[in-house]
Design a protein around this motif. Structure first.
Motif, PDB file in Angstrom:
ATOM      1  N   ILE A 165     -60.608  69.785  52.305  1.00  0.00           N
ATOM      2  CA  ILE A 165     -61.630  69.376  51.334  1.00  0.00           C
ATOM      3  C   ILE A 165     -62.658  70.482  51.162  1.00  0.00           C
ATOM      4  O   ILE A 165     -63.054  70.821  50.038  1.00  0.00           O
ATOM      5  CB  ILE A 165     -62.317  68.071  51.801  1.00  0.00           C
ATOM      6  CG1 ILE A 165     -61.326  66.899  51.731  1.00  0.00           C
ATOM      7  CG2 ILE A 165     -63.547  67.774  50.945  1.00  0.00           C
ATOM      8  CD1 ILE A 165     -61.841  65.627  52.372  1.00  0.00           C
ATOM      9  N   SER A 166     -63.067  71.086  52.272  1.00  0.00           N
ATOM     10  CA  SER A 166     -64.044  72.168  52.215  1.00  0.00           C
ATOM     11  C   SER A 166     -63.524  73.347  51.398  1.00  0.00           C
ATOM     12  O   SER A 166     -64.227  73.905  50.560  1.00  0.00           O
ATOM     13  CB  SER A 166     -64.385  72.621  53.651  1.00  0.00           C
ATOM     14  OG  SER A 166     -65.201  73.762  53.621  1.00  0.00           O
ATOM     15  N   VAL A 167     -62.246  73.714  51.644  1.00  0.00           N
ATOM     16  CA  VAL A 167     -61.639  74.829  50.903  1.00  0.00           C
ATOM     17  C   VAL A 167     -61.536  74.483  49.425  1.00  0.00           C
ATOM     18  O   VAL A 167     -61.785  75.320  48.555  1.00  0.00           O
ATOM     19  CB  VAL A 167     -60.240  75.159  51.495  1.00  0.00           C
ATOM     20  CG1 VAL A 167     -59.499  76.159  50.606  1.00  0.00           C
ATOM     21  CG2 VAL A 167     -60.382  75.694  52.914  1.00  0.00           C
ATOM     22  N   LEU A 168     -61.159  73.239  49.143  1.00  0.00           N
ATOM     23  CA  LEU A 168     -60.993  72.804  47.750  1.00  0.00           C
ATOM     24  C   LEU A 168     -62.329  72.849  47.001  1.00  0.00           C
ATOM     25  O   LEU A 168     -62.383  73.289  45.843  1.00  0.00           O
ATOM     26  CB  LEU A 168     -60.418  71.392  47.726  1.00  0.00           C
ATOM     27  CG  LEU A 168     -60.067  70.822  46.348  1.00  0.00           C
ATOM     28  CD1 LEU A 168     -58.986  71.651  45.671  1.00  0.00           C
ATOM     29  CD2 LEU A 168     -59.623  69.379  46.458  1.00  0.00           C
ATOM     30  N   ASP A 205     -60.274  63.408  60.781  1.00  0.00           N
ATOM     31  CA  ASP A 205     -59.125  64.249  60.433  1.00  0.00           C
ATOM     32  C   ASP A 205     -59.648  65.640  60.094  1.00  0.00           C
ATOM     33  O   ASP A 205     -59.970  65.953  58.947  1.00  0.00           O
ATOM     34  CB  ASP A 205     -58.370  63.636  59.253  1.00  0.00           C
ATOM     35  CG  ASP A 205     -57.062  64.359  58.942  1.00  0.00           C
ATOM     36  OD1 ASP A 205     -56.915  65.522  59.354  1.00  0.00           O
ATOM     37  OD2 ASP A 205     -56.203  63.757  58.268  1.00  0.00           O
ATOM     38  N   THR A 206     -59.748  66.481  61.105  1.00  0.00           N
ATOM     39  CA  THR A 206     -60.365  67.805  60.935  1.00  0.00           C
ATOM     40  C   THR A 206     -59.577  68.699  59.981  1.00  0.00           C
ATOM     41  O   THR A 206     -60.158  69.567  59.323  1.00  0.00           O
ATOM     42  CB  THR A 206     -60.507  68.496  62.298  1.00  0.00           C
ATOM     43  OG1 THR A 206     -59.257  68.411  63.011  1.00  0.00           O
ATOM     44  CG2 THR A 206     -61.588  67.819  63.128  1.00  0.00           C
ATOM     45  N   GLN A 207     -58.273  68.505  59.911  1.00  0.00           N
ATOM     46  CA  GLN A 207     -57.469  69.294  58.971  1.00  0.00           C
ATOM     47  C   GLN A 207     -57.773  68.887  57.530  1.00  0.00           C
ATOM     48  O   GLN A 207     -57.935  69.746  56.654  1.00  0.00           O
ATOM     49  CB  GLN A 207     -55.980  69.120  59.280  1.00  0.00           C
ATOM     50  CG  GLN A 207     -55.575  69.766  60.588  1.00  0.00           C
ATOM     51  CD  GLN A 207     -54.129  69.510  60.949  1.00  0.00           C
ATOM     52  OE1 GLN A 207     -53.537  68.503  60.536  1.00  0.00           O
ATOM     53  NE2 GLN A 207     -53.544  70.398  61.735  1.00  0.00           N
ATOM     54  N   LEU A 208     -57.861  67.595  57.287  1.00  0.00           N
ATOM     55  CA  LEU A 208     -58.204  67.118  55.950  1.00  0.00           C
ATOM     56  C   LEU A 208     -59.610  67.568  55.571  1.00  0.00           C
ATOM     57  O   LEU A 208     -59.855  67.992  54.431  1.00  0.00           O
ATOM     58  CB  LEU A 208     -58.089  65.596  55.891  1.00  0.00           C
ATOM     59  CG  LEU A 208     -58.476  64.937  54.563  1.00  0.00           C
ATOM     60  CD1 LEU A 208     -57.616  65.452  53.416  1.00  0.00           C
ATOM     61  CD2 LEU A 208     -58.382  63.413  54.665  1.00  0.00           C
ATOM     62  N   LEU A 240     -52.752  77.277  51.732  1.00  0.00           N
ATOM     63  CA  LEU A 240     -52.187  76.358  52.703  1.00  0.00           C
ATOM     64  C   LEU A 240     -53.165  76.212  53.860  1.00  0.00           C
ATOM     65  O   LEU A 240     -53.645  77.209  54.414  1.00  0.00           O
ATOM     66  CB  LEU A 240     -50.843  76.880  53.223  1.00  0.00           C
ATOM     67  CG  LEU A 240     -49.779  77.213  52.165  1.00  0.00           C
ATOM     68  CD1 LEU A 240     -48.511  77.758  52.839  1.00  0.00           C
ATOM     69  CD2 LEU A 240     -49.449  75.993  51.316  1.00  0.00           C
ATOM     70  N   VAL A 241     -53.424  74.970  54.251  1.00  0.00           N
ATOM     71  CA  VAL A 241     -54.389  74.673  55.305  1.00  0.00           C
ATOM     72  C   VAL A 241     -53.692  73.892  56.410  1.00  0.00           C
ATOM     73  O   VAL A 241     -52.902  72.982  56.133  1.00  0.00           O
ATOM     74  CB  VAL A 241     -55.568  73.835  54.756  1.00  0.00           C
ATOM     75  CG1 VAL A 241     -56.546  73.482  55.877  1.00  0.00           C
ATOM     76  CG2 VAL A 241     -56.278  74.582  53.637  1.00  0.00           C
ATOM     77  N   GLY A 242     -53.964  74.241  57.665  1.00  0.00           N
ATOM     78  CA  GLY A 242     -53.413  73.462  58.777  1.00  0.00           C
ATOM     79  C   GLY A 242     -52.797  74.321  59.852  1.00  0.00           C
ATOM     80  O   GLY A 242     -53.422  75.262  60.354  1.00  0.00           O
ATOM     81  N   GLU A 243     -51.538  74.040  60.195  1.00  0.00           N
ATOM     82  CA  GLU A 243     -50.845  74.742  61.266  1.00  0.00           C
ATOM     83  C   GLU A 243     -49.485  75.238  60.786  1.00  0.00           C
ATOM     84  O   GLU A 243     -48.958  74.787  59.778  1.00  0.00           O
ATOM     85  CB  GLU A 243     -50.658  73.808  62.461  1.00  0.00           C
ATOM     86  CG  GLU A 243     -51.959  73.274  63.044  1.00  0.00           C
ATOM     87  CD  GLU A 243     -51.727  72.198  64.082  1.00  0.00           C
ATOM     88  OE1 GLU A 243     -51.539  72.564  65.257  1.00  0.00           O
ATOM     89  OE2 GLU A 243     -51.722  71.011  63.718  1.00  0.00           O
ATOM     90  N   LYS A 244     -48.899  76.174  61.546  1.00  0.00           N
ATOM     91  CA  LYS A 244     -47.602  76.757  61.182  1.00  0.00           C
ATOM     92  C   LYS A 244     -46.530  75.682  61.058  1.00  0.00           C
ATOM     93  O   LYS A 244     -46.474  74.741  61.848  1.00  0.00           O
ATOM     94  CB  LYS A 244     -47.170  77.780  62.238  1.00  0.00           C
ATOM     95  CG  LYS A 244     -45.897  78.526  61.876  1.00  0.00           C
ATOM     96  CD  LYS A 244     -45.586  79.633  62.864  1.00  0.00           C
ATOM     97  CE  LYS A 244     -45.060  79.087  64.167  1.00  0.00           C
ATOM     98  NZ  LYS A 244     -44.549  80.168  65.042  1.00  0.00           N
ATOM     99  N   THR A 245     -45.658  75.828  60.051  1.00  0.00           N
ATOM    100  CA  THR A 245     -44.618  74.839  59.784  1.00  0.00           C
ATOM    101  C   THR A 245     -43.445  74.974  60.756  1.00  0.00           C
ATOM    102  O   THR A 245     -43.399  75.885  61.581  1.00  0.00           O
ATOM    103  CB  THR A 245     -44.107  74.956  58.339  1.00  0.00           C
ATOM    104  OG1 THR A 245     -43.507  76.259  58.163  1.00  0.00           O
ATOM    105  CG2 THR A 245     -45.239  74.776  57.349  1.00  0.00           C
TER     106      THR A 245
END
Length: 462
Positions: free
Chosen positions: A455-458, A448-451, A309-314
């Motif tokens: 992509i980098s992780v993928l 879109d730094t989260q995207l 999971l990438v991004g911020e807390k839900t």
């Protein structure tokens, strides 16, 4: 036999105590026999009002008020009584398009707050954010209103406007004027992005979302994508059965998708029955607007399929609701259970932390500026600070960011207006305001730094 006493106060004289006027005399006692029936008191109150109230009573309204009060006494923001109109609105929200601003809201600790704006909706376009607390609708306070009462004030016909005053943590009060529109049924959007990576954005979980996802996956597989990003950001949730069916597409047979815990402590475990889960490198994007069914899917894919999971807390909504309809189509929506992640964790009011944290640029959190207001030299207000930050993000480095419309701000605005062939008057209003916000939105889509992180992780897994 026990007796409860009800007092009928007969108006005779008035006294004033602590600034409140009362009309009282010595009470007349009325005894009501109890027979162990918990509804005896309710029925007796109904009879007393019907016989003795000084005005004609709307019986249906009286009964609906009693039902509403009963449900509200649960003090659960997700349990509500919905009258005919409210029930229709709720049904439309999960099964078809509707007209409004396009934002999921809920009650929390006595306030109404935004869970998430829907992709492409007026709410998203003006910059409403998860956990914005709604204070006023069209200049009227909504303090004390239920979620459904607030929804009915906010919704309206396409093309009409509604004004919201919200409170945002760390910012203060913000004013939004929003033009209502048709909020479409489509909930899944797919595309092929760089290096043959497929991206699927799921905006909510409605009756058709599972079918839409399956179609998008087929389309992307036919295009021979080599990796997949599932974007659950700003997804307020929806139908649990859809989240289960959609998670099953990625989770191997026999693995847990979800656990449901009932009030007697018993648990029901839902396992994948899918013989052929999607076999591609995958990452999932989440943020503070990912809630409920969105969290179910995120947790299932991470814990049972090893997907990062990438991004911020839900958001943190871990309860299950059911709705029961009456013959007149009004209904009661009430919480029936807790839902737990595959490993048994209850994420309610805690949220799910991403394995790889990634934030959007600071300007992604700037508030919408109403094009109808005029910001000019000498002004000092929240909107000026937001406009200054936007101009700074767009490359006008000389502008100060202090919330005061000074000489440097006026110069930056004039330079901006010249560059984009707008009326050069140094004021931020109308077309100038809209152009600034349009360019900020475009910049955010390009940055879109989260995207980018997803992509980098993928790529590390491909």
């Amino acid at each position: 036999m026990k007796k409860s006493r009800l007092f009928i106060w007969i108006i005779v004289t008035a006294i004033v105590t602590a600034g409140i006027t009362y009309s009282i005399v010595k009470p007349k006692e009325v005894s009501i026999a109890g027979n162990g029936d918990p509804f005896q008191k309710l029925r007796s109150t109904y009879d007393i009002l019907q016989k003795g109230y000084y005005k004609d009573i709307d019986t249906d309204k009286l009964v609906e008020g009693a039902i509403k009060g009963m449900v509200e006494s649960l003090e659960d923001p997700y349990s509500v009584y919905m009258d005919v109109e409210q029930a229709k609105s709720f049904s439309e929200n999960i099964s078809s398009s509707f007209e409004g601003i396009g934002a999921e809201i809920q009650e929390s600790n006595g306030t109404i707050l935004i869970v998430s704006p829907i992709k492409g909706s007026p709410a998203e376009e003006v910059g409403l954010k998860p956990k914005d607390v709604i204070l006023k609708v069209d200049k009227e306070s909504i303090e004390g209103l239920s979620v459904n009462e607030a929804v009915m004030k906010i919704r309206g016909e396409k093309g009409t406007k509604v004004n919201l005053v919200v409170k945002r943590e760390g910012v203060g009060e913000l004013n939004f004027t929003i033009t209502r529109d048709t909020i479409p049924l489509e909930t899944v959007y797919s595309e092929v992005i760089e290096d043959n990576i497929g991206k699927i954005q799921i905006t909510k979980f409605s009756e058709t979302t599972g079918e839409e996802l399956a179609k998008s996956l087929t389309d992307l597989q036919e295009k021979k994508v080599e990796g997949l990003i599932i974007d659950l950001r700003q997804n307020p949730g929806g139908l649990m059965d859809q989240a289960l069916a959609m998670s099953e597409l990625f989770v191997a047979k026999g693995e847990n998708i979800l656990q449901v815990e009932y009030n007697n402590g018993s648990k029901e475990v839902y396992k994948s029955e899918n013989e052929a889960a999607i076999d591609l490198p995958i990452t999932v994007l989440i943020d503070g607007g990912t809630a409920s069914a969105g969290e179910i899917m995120a947790a299932a894919l991470h814990q049972s399929a090893g997907i990062p999971l990438v991004g911020e807390k839900t958001f943190g909504k871990g309860t299950v609701q059911s709705a029961e309809s009456f013959k007149d189509t009004s209904s009661v929506k009430y919480t029936t259970a807790k839902w737990l992640t595959p490993d048994g964790t209850w994420i309610h009011e805690k949220g799910i932390e991403p394995q790889i944290k990634a934030e959007l640029p600071a300007y992604a959190n700037l508030p919408f500026i109403n094009p109808e207001i005029v910001l000019k030299k000498g002004d000092s207000k929240t909107e000026v600070n937001a406009a200054q930050q936007m101009l700074k993000a767009l490359g006008y480095e000389e502008v100060s960011v202090e919330g005061y419309f000074d000489d440097s701000t006026e110069k930056a605005v004039k330079d901006f207006q010249k560059q984009h062939k707008l009326t050069v008057d140094g004021k931020i209003t109308g077309e100038t305001t809209m152009k600034i916000m349009e360019l900020i939105q475009s910049k955010l889509q390009e940055n879109d730094t989260q995207l980018e992180k997803a992509i980098s992780v993928l790529k590390e897994k491909m």
